[in-house]
Design an enzyme around this catalytic site. Structure first.
Site, PDB file in Angstrom:
ATOM      1  N   PRO A   1      -6.125 -10.877   6.009  1.00  0.00           N
ATOM      2  CA  PRO A   1      -5.451  -9.648   6.423  1.00  0.00           C
ATOM      3  C   PRO A   1      -5.682  -9.369   7.907  1.00  0.00           C
ATOM      4  O   PRO A   1      -6.571  -9.970   8.536  1.00  0.00           O
ATOM      5  CB  PRO A   1      -6.140  -8.579   5.577  1.00  0.00           C
TER       6      PRO A   1
ATOM      7  N   ASP B   1       0.811  -1.223   0.000  1.00  0.00           N
ATOM      8  CA  ASP B   1       0.000   0.000   0.000  1.00  0.00           C
ATOM      9  C   ASP B   1       0.842   1.270   0.000  1.00  0.00           C
ATOM     10  O   ASP B   1       0.380   2.318   0.463  1.00  0.00           O
ATOM     11  CB  ASP B   1      -0.969  -0.013   1.196  1.00  0.00           C
TER      12      ASP B   1
ATOM     13  N   LYS C   1     -11.377  -4.298  -4.385  1.00  0.00           N
ATOM     14  CA  LYS C   1     -12.608  -4.462  -3.599  1.00  0.00           C
ATOM     15  C   LYS C   1     -13.825  -4.068  -4.432  1.00  0.00           C
ATOM     16  O   LYS C   1     -14.627  -3.212  -4.049  1.00  0.00           O
ATOM     17  CB  LYS C   1     -12.555  -3.655  -2.302  1.00  0.00           C
ATOM     18  N   VAL C   2     -13.938  -4.747  -5.551  1.00  0.00           N
ATOM     19  CA  VAL C   2     -14.958  -4.379  -6.518  1.00  0.00           C
ATOM     20  C   VAL C   2     -16.342  -4.552  -5.888  1.00  0.00           C
ATOM     21  O   VAL C   2     -16.641  -5.600  -5.296  1.00  0.00           O
ATOM     22  CB  VAL C   2     -14.814  -5.240  -7.789  1.00  0.00           C
TER      23      VAL C   2
ATOM     24  N   SER D   1     -11.436  -6.910   8.666  1.00  0.00           N
ATOM     25  CA  SER D   1     -10.595  -7.017   9.860  1.00  0.00           C
ATOM     26  C   SER D   1     -10.679  -5.831  10.809  1.00  0.00           C
ATOM     27  O   SER D   1     -10.250  -5.931  11.957  1.00  0.00           O
ATOM     28  CB  SER D   1      -9.130  -7.179   9.427  1.00  0.00           C
TER      29      SER D   1
ATOM     30  N   ASP E   1      -6.327  -5.741  -5.601  1.00  0.00           N
ATOM     31  CA  ASP E   1      -7.310  -5.544  -4.522  1.00  0.00           C
ATOM     32  C   ASP E   1      -8.096  -4.265  -4.789  1.00  0.00           C
ATOM     33  O   ASP E   1      -7.818  -3.226  -4.219  1.00  0.00           O
ATOM     34  CB  ASP E   1      -6.583  -5.463  -3.171  1.00  0.00           C
TER      35      ASP E   1
ATOM     36  N   ALA F   1       0.331  -4.880  11.866  1.00  0.00           N
ATOM     37  CA  ALA F   1      -0.088  -3.561  12.332  1.00  0.00           C
ATOM     38  C   ALA F   1      -1.504  -3.561  12.930  1.00  0.00           C
ATOM     39  O   ALA F   1      -1.801  -2.781  13.840  1.00  0.00           O
ATOM     40  CB  ALA F   1       0.008  -2.551  11.201  1.00  0.00           C
ATOM     41  N   GLN F   2      -2.394  -4.416  12.450  1.00  0.00           N
ATOM     42  CA  GLN F   2      -3.758  -4.453  12.985  1.00  0.00           C
ATOM     43  C   GLN F   2      -3.897  -5.366  14.201  1.00  0.00           C
ATOM     44  O   GLN F   2      -4.986  -5.509  14.762  1.00  0.00           O
ATOM     45  CB  GLN F   2      -4.755  -4.865  11.899  1.00  0.00           C
TER      46      GLN F   2
HETATM   47  P1  BMP Z   1      -1.708  -3.841   7.003  1.00  0.00           P
HETATM   48  O1  BMP Z   1      -1.004  -5.194   7.179  1.00  0.00           O
HETATM   49  O2  BMP Z   1      -0.772  -2.707   6.734  1.00  0.00           O
HETATM   50  O3  BMP Z   1      -2.696  -3.561   8.091  1.00  0.00           O
HETATM   51  O4  BMP Z   1      -2.538  -3.939   5.622  1.00  0.00           O
HETATM   52  C1  BMP Z   1      -3.615  -4.793   5.493  1.00  0.00           C
HETATM   53  C2  BMP Z   1      -4.037  -4.908   4.033  1.00  0.00           C
HETATM   54  O5  BMP Z   1      -5.122  -5.803   3.929  1.00  0.00           O
HETATM   55  C3  BMP Z   1      -4.472  -3.600   3.390  1.00  0.00           C
HETATM   56  O6  BMP Z   1      -4.069  -3.647   2.034  1.00  0.00           O
HETATM   57  C4  BMP Z   1      -5.997  -3.644   3.441  1.00  0.00           C
HETATM   58  O7  BMP Z   1      -6.603  -3.003   2.355  1.00  0.00           O
HETATM   59  C5  BMP Z   1      -6.263  -5.148   3.356  1.00  0.00           C
HETATM   60  N1  BMP Z   1      -7.476  -5.604   4.067  1.00  0.00           N
HETATM   61  C6  BMP Z   1      -7.618  -5.433   5.427  1.00  0.00           C
HETATM   62  O8  BMP Z   1      -6.757  -4.876   6.112  1.00  0.00           O
HETATM   63  N2  BMP Z   1      -8.747  -5.924   6.032  1.00  0.00           N
HETATM   64  C7  BMP Z   1      -9.742  -6.523   5.343  1.00  0.00           C
HETATM   65  O9  BMP Z   1     -10.705  -6.941   5.956  1.00  0.00           O
HETATM   66  C8  BMP Z   1      -9.594  -6.687   3.967  1.00  0.00           C
HETATM   67  C9  BMP Z   1      -8.453  -6.225   3.335  1.00  0.00           C
HETATM   68  O10 BMP Z   1      -8.303  -6.387   2.035  1.00  0.00           O
END
Ligand code: BMP
Length: 217
Positions: free
Chosen positions: A163, A12, A62-63, A112, A60, A167-168
């Site tokens: 995902p 990203d 997300k259509v 997520s 991605d 970080a999340q």
């Molecule tokens: P990160 O590991 O930096 O948090 O990124 C997570 C990635 O997964 C981002 O590209 C986000 O668009 C994608 N994503 C998400 O975080 N949660 C979802 O439920 C669906 C996703 O596509």
């Protein structure tokens, strides 16, 4: 997409050259790269073509639209070199099918982030059941292991990509232990001072979780 490590890079970053640099540095540790709006809206679709020379690209986008527009977006992703597309499932079967007729589609069933609880988590199983037949796989959240487990069962033998690792808050390896086939990691890799080191470390954890599962642990 050949599964070596169970790790997908979410790229990203917005700058195309930076994207290519990160991807080249982590290439040996990840199975695919997921590209989304921050990169292509800033840098254009040409970067998808260049990334696709390094590894499989998941577009991605997300259509979430009416079927003929879904199909048009899928064609643009395919023509740029993407191997897979991510589409929302809540728009309904016909919209997902329109994408799937062009490119293999991972369907977002649940998300997520905390706000997913408002609308999408309560319908996630219905979304997955309705769309699984035309999906190449399902997107399910590492931050909600219970949801991930339920969606895993609905996905059957189709891959689940997850995902929310890093970080999340979900720990590397945890989503695979809950049934995912791949973990998707963005900032914990591309924002690290040395992305290749971060990718190597996370990959050792995803690969260990896959190996445990292989042993029936
Ligand atoms: P990160 O590991 O930096 O948090 O990124 C997570 C990635 O997964 C981002 O590209 C986000 O668009 C994608 N994503 C998400 O975080 N949660 C979802 O439920 C669906 C996703 O596509």
């Amino acid at each position: 997409m050949e599964r070596r490590h169970g790790l997908i890079l979410a790229l990203d970053v917005e700058d195309g050259e930076r994207a290519l640099e990160v991807c080249a540095r982590v290439k040996e540790h990840v199975d695919a790269v997921k590209v989304g709006y921050p990169l292509v809206l800033r840098s254009g679709m040409e970067v998808v073509r260049r990334l696709a020379e390094l590894m499989p690209v998941i577009a991605d986008f997300k259509v979430a639209d009416v079927p003929h527009v879904c199909a048009a977006i899928a064609r643009i992703a395919r023509d740029a070199g993407a191997s897979y597309l991510i589409a929302h499932g809540f728009t309904g079967y016909e919209s997902v099918k329109a994408c799937a007729e062009v490119l293999p589609v991972f369907v977002v069933a649940d998300m997520s982030h905390p706000g997913a609880e408002e609308f999408i988590t309560p319908v996630s199983e219905r979304v997955a059941r309705r769309c699984v037949e035309v999906a190449a796989g399902i997107v399910a959240p590492a931050t909600r292991p219970e949801s991930l487990r339920r969606l895993r069962r609905i996905a059957g033998d189709k891959p689940v990509i997850s995902p929310g690792v890093g970080a999340q808050g979900a720990a590397p390896g945890s989503a695979i232990r809950a049934g995912a086939d791949y973990e998707i990691v963005g900032r914990a890799i591309y924002s690290a001072p040395r992305p290749e080191e971060a990718a190597r470390r996370i990959r050792s954890l995803t690969a260990a979780a896959l190996a445990e599962r292989g042993r029936g642990a």
